[in-house]
Scaffold this motif. Structure first.
Motif, mmCIF file in Angstrom:
data_model
loop_
_atom_site.group_PDB
_atom_site.id
_atom_site.type_symbol
_atom_site.label_atom_id
_atom_site.label_comp_id
_atom_site.label_asym_id
_atom_site.label_seq_id
_atom_site.Cartn_x
_atom_site.Cartn_y
_atom_site.Cartn_z
ATOM 1 N N LYS B 15 12.713 52.522 -11.489
ATOM 2 C CA LYS B 15 12.528 53.107 -10.211
ATOM 3 C C LYS B 15 13.609 52.763 -9.427
ATOM 4 C CE LYS B 15 8.538 50.170 -8.781
ATOM 5 N NZ LYS B 15 7.334 50.016 -8.030
ATOM 6 N N ARG B 16 14.016 53.462 -8.523
ATOM 7 C CA ARG B 16 15.009 53.160 -7.502
ATOM 8 C C ARG B 16 16.340 53.100 -8.060
ATOM 9 N NH1 ARG B 16 11.080 49.721 -5.627
ATOM 10 N NH2 ARG B 16 11.650 47.853 -6.850
ATOM 11 N N ARG B 64 16.359 63.031 -2.290
ATOM 12 C CA ARG B 64 16.736 62.272 -3.541
ATOM 13 C C ARG B 64 17.720 63.013 -4.651
ATOM 14 N NH1 ARG B 64 12.790 60.674 -6.365
ATOM 15 N NH2 ARG B 64 11.280 62.145 -5.633
ATOM 16 N N LYS B 83 11.921 57.940 -8.463
ATOM 17 C CA LYS B 83 10.417 57.595 -8.362
ATOM 18 C C LYS B 83 9.765 57.600 -9.556
ATOM 19 C CE LYS B 83 10.220 58.380 -3.259
ATOM 20 N NZ LYS B 83 9.043 59.107 -2.324
ATOM 21 N N LEU B 84 8.625 56.863 -9.716
ATOM 22 C CA LEU B 84 7.847 57.042 -10.760
ATOM 23 C C LEU B 84 7.376 58.443 -11.037
ATOM 24 C CD1 LEU B 84 5.429 53.935 -10.312
ATOM 25 C CD2 LEU B 84 7.538 53.991 -11.936
ATOM 26 N N GLU B 85 6.964 59.342 -9.838
ATOM 27 C CA GLU B 85 6.568 60.744 -10.113
ATOM 28 C C GLU B 85 7.840 61.503 -10.526
ATOM 29 O OE1 GLU B 85 6.294 58.881 -7.341
ATOM 30 O OE2 GLU B 85 7.001 60.092 -5.494
ATOM 31 N N ASP B 86 9.056 61.133 -10.809
ATOM 32 C CA ASP B 86 10.129 62.089 -11.199
ATOM 33 C C ASP B 86 10.172 61.910 -12.858
ATOM 34 O OD1 ASP B 86 12.181 60.794 -8.507
ATOM 35 O OD2 ASP B 86 11.010 62.384 -8.685
#
Lengths: 114, 114
Positions: B15-16, B64, B83-86
Motif C-alpha cells: 500500500k502507498r 489516486r 490502497k488495500l481496496e484497490d
C-alpha cells in the motif's frame, strides 16, 4: 441509471442436465443485452447479444437467451451442460448514447458436477 | 486478428506504492475502456476513451487513479498511491465504432495490494 440483477450467485448442476441463469434489468428505454463468460484467470468472452429482432438469441457453445420486454428479463439457457461450462457468467446491459457502455450484473458461478 | 493485449498480468505491491497497467486494443477500435473487477463482483467501468479523448470518467477515483491514451491507440492506467481496496483485476476492453458492436476484453491485470 440502468442496473442488472443476476438472481443466483451460484448454480450447481450435474453434467448433461439443463441449466437456466437468470438476469433482470431495469431500464425505461430500449436496451441492448449481453451475456459474457469468464473462465478462471481469463478475461470476459461474449456468449451472445440481443440488439433487436427475434427475442430468442443463439450464442456460442450451445447457449441461448430469451429477451422478455414485459418482464425485463434476459435469461440464459443451455439444454445440456458439460464440465467445460464451469465458469462465471455475467449479464450486461448497454448504457449511454449509441449503446457504448456496459453495466454488469454481479455474476453467477456455474459449477458442473460429474 | 490479435485480441486486446494487457500487461503485466500479475502485480503485487505494498500500500502507498504506485503501479501502472498497459493496454493495446484491437487494431482499428476507436473506443477503449478500463474496468475494475473486485473479487466476487461484476466489472465496473472506470474510464472510457473515444480515440484520445475521455468520454466518461465519472467513476474513476481521480485522487489516486489516472489514465491516458495519448495517441489514440494504447493506454496506461496508473494508481498512486495504492490502497488495500484497490486489489482487483483491471480489465481493458475495446470496440469498433457503431451502436451495439461487441466490446472485446483482454485477459486482465491482477493487482494485489498488501
Amino acid at each position: 441509471a440502468q442496473s442488472v440483477t443476476q438472481l443466483d450467485s451460484q448454480v450447481p448442476v450435474f453434467e448433461e442436465a439443463p441449466v437456466e441463469l437468470r438476469c433482470n434489468y431495469s431500464s425505461s428505454v430500449s436496451v441492448y443485452l449481453f451475456w459474457y463468460v469468464q473462465y478462471p484467470n481469463q478475461g470476459l468472452q461474449l456468449l451472445l447479444k440481443y440488439l433487436s429482432g427475434s427475442t430468442l438469441v443463439k450464442g456460442i457453445n450451445g447457449f441461448e437467451a430469451e429477451f422478455n420486454k414485459s418482464q425485463t428479463s434476459f435469461h440464459l439457457r443451455k439444454p445440456s451442460v458439460h464440465i467445460s461450462d464451469t465458469a462465471e457468467y455475467f449479464c450486461a446491459v448497454s448504457e449511454g448514447e449509441g449503446a457504448q457502455k456496459l453495466v454488469f450484473g454481479q455474476g453467477t458461478r456455474l459449477t458442473i458436477n460429474p | 486478428e490479435a485480441g486486446v493485449a494487457q500487461s503485466p498480468r500479475y502485480k503485487i505491491i505494498e500500500k502507498r506504492q504506485s503501479v501502472a497497467f498497459w493496454c493495446n486494443p484491437i487494431s482499428g477500435h476507436a473506443t477503449l475502456y478500463w474496468y475494475q473487477q473486485i473479487l466476487g463482483q461484476g466489472p465496473k467501468l472506470l474510464i472510457q476513451f473515444q480515440n484520445n479523448g475521455v468520454v466518461d470518467d465519472s467513476q474513476l477515483p481521480k485522487d489516486r487513479f489516472s489514465a491516458e491514451r495519448l495517441k489514440g491507440v494504447d493506454s496506461t492506467l496508473k494508481i498512486q498511491p495504492a490502497k488495500l481496496e484497490d486489489s482487483a483485476v483491471y480489465l481493458c476492453a475495446s470496440r469498433r465504432q457503431g451502436a451495439g458492436n461487441t466490446i472485446y476484453f483482454g485477459e486482465g491485470s491482477w493487482l494485489t495490494v498488501v
